[in-house]
Design a protein around this motif. Structure first.
Motif, PDB file in Angstrom:
ATOM      1  N   THR A 274       0.725  -1.227   0.034  1.00 44.89           N
ATOM      2  CA  THR A 274       0.071   0.065   0.057  1.00 44.89           C
ATOM      3  C   THR A 274       0.762   1.150  -0.078  1.00 44.89           C
ATOM      4  N   GLU A 275       0.116   2.232  -0.029  1.00 41.27           N
ATOM      5  CA  GLU A 275       0.979   3.776  -0.139  1.00 41.27           C
ATOM      6  C   GLU A 275       1.715   3.502   1.143  1.00 41.27           C
ATOM      7  N   ASP A 276       0.993   3.080   2.312  1.00 41.53           N
ATOM      8  CA  ASP A 276       1.825   3.421   3.593  1.00 41.53           C
ATOM      9  C   ASP A 276       2.791   2.312   4.046  1.00 41.53           C
ATOM     10  N   GLY A 277       3.008   1.299   2.853  1.00 40.50           N
ATOM     11  CA  GLY A 277       4.083   0.210   3.281  1.00 40.50           C
ATOM     12  C   GLY A 277       3.159  -1.134   3.141  1.00 40.50           C
ATOM     13  N   PRO A 278       3.704  -2.445   3.576  1.00 34.79           N
ATOM     14  CA  PRO A 278       3.147  -3.457   3.484  1.00 34.79           C
ATOM     15  C   PRO A 278       1.988  -3.596   4.502  1.00 34.79           C
ATOM     16  N   LYS A 279       0.849  -4.285   4.058  1.00 29.73           N
ATOM     17  CA  LYS A 279      -0.329  -4.552   5.061  1.00 29.73           C
ATOM     18  C   LYS A 279      -0.605  -6.006   5.201  1.00 29.73           C
ATOM     19  N   ALA A 280      -0.539  -6.401   6.226  1.00 30.32           N
ATOM     20  CA  ALA A 280      -0.877  -7.905   6.446  1.00 30.32           C
ATOM     21  C   ALA A 280      -2.476  -8.382   6.395  1.00 30.32           C
ATOM     22  N   ILE A 281      -2.722  -9.135   5.462  1.00 35.83           N
ATOM     23  CA  ILE A 281      -4.013  -9.574   5.354  1.00 35.83           C
ATOM     24  C   ILE A 281      -4.392 -10.815   5.778  1.00 35.83           C
ATOM     25  N   LEU A 282      -3.381 -11.883   5.499  1.00 34.19           N
ATOM     26  CA  LEU A 282      -3.551 -13.253   6.198  1.00 34.19           C
ATOM     27  C   LEU A 282      -2.566 -13.381   7.221  1.00 34.19           C
ATOM     28  N   LYS A 283      -3.043 -13.901   8.341  1.00 34.05           N
ATOM     29  CA  LYS A 283      -2.293 -13.854   9.605  1.00 34.05           C
ATOM     30  C   LYS A 283      -2.161 -15.176  10.326  1.00 34.05           C
ATOM     31  N   GLY A 284      -1.797 -16.208   9.536  1.00 36.77           N
ATOM     32  CA  GLY A 284      -1.384 -17.518   9.800  1.00 36.77           C
ATOM     33  C   GLY A 284      -2.759 -18.403   9.644  1.00 36.77           C
ATOM     34  N   VAL A 285      -3.176 -18.749   8.331  1.00 36.45           N
ATOM     35  CA  VAL A 285      -4.139 -19.652   7.938  1.00 36.45           C
ATOM     36  C   VAL A 285      -3.656 -20.955   7.928  1.00 36.45           C
ATOM     37  N   ASN A 286      -4.419 -21.867   8.519  1.00 36.74           N
ATOM     38  CA  ASN A 286      -4.313 -23.433   8.610  1.00 36.74           C
ATOM     39  C   ASN A 286      -5.326 -24.180   7.946  1.00 36.74           C
ATOM     40  N   LEU A 287      -5.316 -24.942   7.060  1.00 39.37           N
ATOM     41  CA  LEU A 287      -6.410 -25.519   6.474  1.00 39.37           C
ATOM     42  C   LEU A 287      -5.989 -26.826   5.697  1.00 39.37           C
ATOM     43  N   THR A 288      -6.510 -27.822   5.720  1.00 39.17           N
ATOM     44  CA  THR A 288      -6.147 -28.848   5.137  1.00 39.17           C
ATOM     45  C   THR A 288      -7.647 -29.545   4.275  1.00 39.17           C
ATOM     46  N   ILE A 289      -7.537 -29.639   2.896  1.00 33.90           N
ATOM     47  CA  ILE A 289      -8.556 -30.122   2.473  1.00 33.90           C
ATOM     48  C   ILE A 289      -8.326 -31.454   1.487  1.00 33.90           C
ATOM     49  N   LYS A 290      -8.902 -32.349   2.012  1.00 40.01           N
ATOM     50  CA  LYS A 290      -8.378 -33.873   1.588  1.00 40.01           C
ATOM     51  C   LYS A 290      -9.494 -34.177   0.311  1.00 40.01           C
ATOM     52  N   ASP A 291      -9.011 -35.215  -0.338  1.00 46.12           N
ATOM     53  CA  ASP A 291      -9.656 -35.894  -1.497  1.00 46.12           C
ATOM     54  C   ASP A 291     -11.267 -36.036  -1.131  1.00 46.12           C
ATOM     55  N   GLY A 292     -11.879 -35.422  -1.951  1.00 48.79           N
ATOM     56  CA  GLY A 292     -13.420 -35.907  -1.845  1.00 48.79           C
ATOM     57  C   GLY A 292     -14.170 -34.669  -0.930  1.00 48.79           C
ATOM     58  N   GLU A 293     -13.482 -33.919  -0.222  1.00 47.04           N
ATOM     59  CA  GLU A 293     -14.082 -33.121   0.697  1.00 47.04           C
ATOM     60  C   GLU A 293     -14.628 -31.681   0.130  1.00 47.04           C
ATOM     61  N   THR A 294     -15.619 -31.180   0.764  1.00 51.99           N
ATOM     62  CA  THR A 294     -15.798 -29.856   0.399  1.00 51.99           C
ATOM     63  C   THR A 294     -15.862 -28.848   1.793  1.00 51.99           C
ATOM     64  N   HIS A 295     -15.153 -27.814   1.617  1.00 52.36           N
ATOM     65  CA  HIS A 295     -14.964 -26.936   2.657  1.00 52.36           C
ATOM     66  C   HIS A 295     -15.583 -25.556   2.261  1.00 52.36           C
ATOM     67  N   ALA A 296     -16.382 -25.137   3.391  1.00 55.63           N
ATOM     68  CA  ALA A 296     -17.102 -23.569   3.025  1.00 55.63           C
ATOM     69  C   ALA A 296     -16.293 -22.570   3.885  1.00 55.63           C
TER      70      ALA A 296
END
Length: 253
Positions: free
Chosen positions: A15-37
């Motif tokens: 950004t104009e004010d420098g880097p802005k953190a958006i994601l802050k440590g996302v953990n997610l595992t999507i296995k075969d055949g699964e639907t995640h919302a």
């Protein structure tokens, strides 16, 4: 088989004010055949997650990892990610004037498979996919997304999903702007994809209405750039009843 694993993912934007953190440590595992919302309020980072996994250059990965079947996705270019089996349906599909839907689809299929599909079979496949999305055959001669209604854009994306046949479909607010008829058609297309072996879906949405047609195995509440809570379909029902208030309050502490 397909497993998409996201570990401690941190993402920023310039950004104009420098880097802005958006994601802050996302953990997610999507296995075969699964639907995640993934559900969450505006500005929580849901779309940032989708675009970061797909490889949009706007988003800077500052920590963590993303792997598909154990292979480092973050080391791949955007086209390599597509060939590896990732697919992104965008919230706001872009117009591509002068490029017909037919040429776009065949070029994409050729790039992913490494060889051009046989023309006679391909035309039949395209017409069938469009018909299942309630799009007539003349649609294939139109420029990609140019002058399309919101519903046509989203139905076209699900036709792409069927024809390109990825391992993991990331659907960023595919229900946005759809009337009830278009929502049903889109949902049916996603469900057809899910019925095939080795397919997984990550569905990003604000609302529970699409989850009446696409039943998730897991629901995640996304707040302030990370997963605040995970559960089953009952979690979506709680959000429908009570909103995000308790999650927002917890994140503000």
């Amino acid at each position: 088989m397909a497993t998409l694993e996201i570990k401690d993912l941190h993402v920023s934007v310039d950004t104009e004010d420098g880097p802005k953190a958006i994601l802050k440590g996302v953990n997610l595992t999507i296995k075969d055949g699964e639907t995640h919302a993934i559900m969450g309020p505006n500005g929580s980072g849901k779309s940032t997650l989708a675009y970061s996994v797909a490889g949009h250059p706007k988003y800077n990965i500052t920590g963590g990892s993303v792997t598909l079947d154990g292979v480092d996705v973050l080391e791949m270019s955007v086209d390599e990610r597509a060939r590896a089996g990732l697919f992104l349906a965008m919230q706001y599909p872009v117009e591509v004037p002068g490029v017909s839907v037919a040429n776009f689809l065949r070029t994409a299929k050729t790039a992913i498979d490494g060889e051009a599909p046989k023309l006679r079979t391909w035309v039949k496949d395209v017409n069938g996919a469009l018909e299942r999305m309630n799009l007539d055959s003349t649609f294939a001669s139109r420029s990609v997304n140019e002058g399309f209604s919101g519903g046509e854009k989203k139905r076209h994306e699900i036709a792409q999903l069927e024809l390109l046949d990825p391992k993991v479909a990331i659907l960023d607010e595919t229900d946005s702007g759809l009337d009830i008829d278009a929502l049903k058609v889109v949902s049916e297309g996603v469900n057809r994809f899910r019925e095939n072996d080795g397919k997984s879906v990550l569905l990003i949405t604000h609302y529970t209405r699409i989850l009446r047609y696409i039943k998730p195995d897991h629901v995640h509440v996304f707040v302030a750039g990370k997963v605040a809570e995970s559960g089953g379909a009952e979690l979506a029902e709680e959000l429908e009843a009570n909103g995000y208030d308790r999650f927002l309050k917890a994140a503000a502490v």
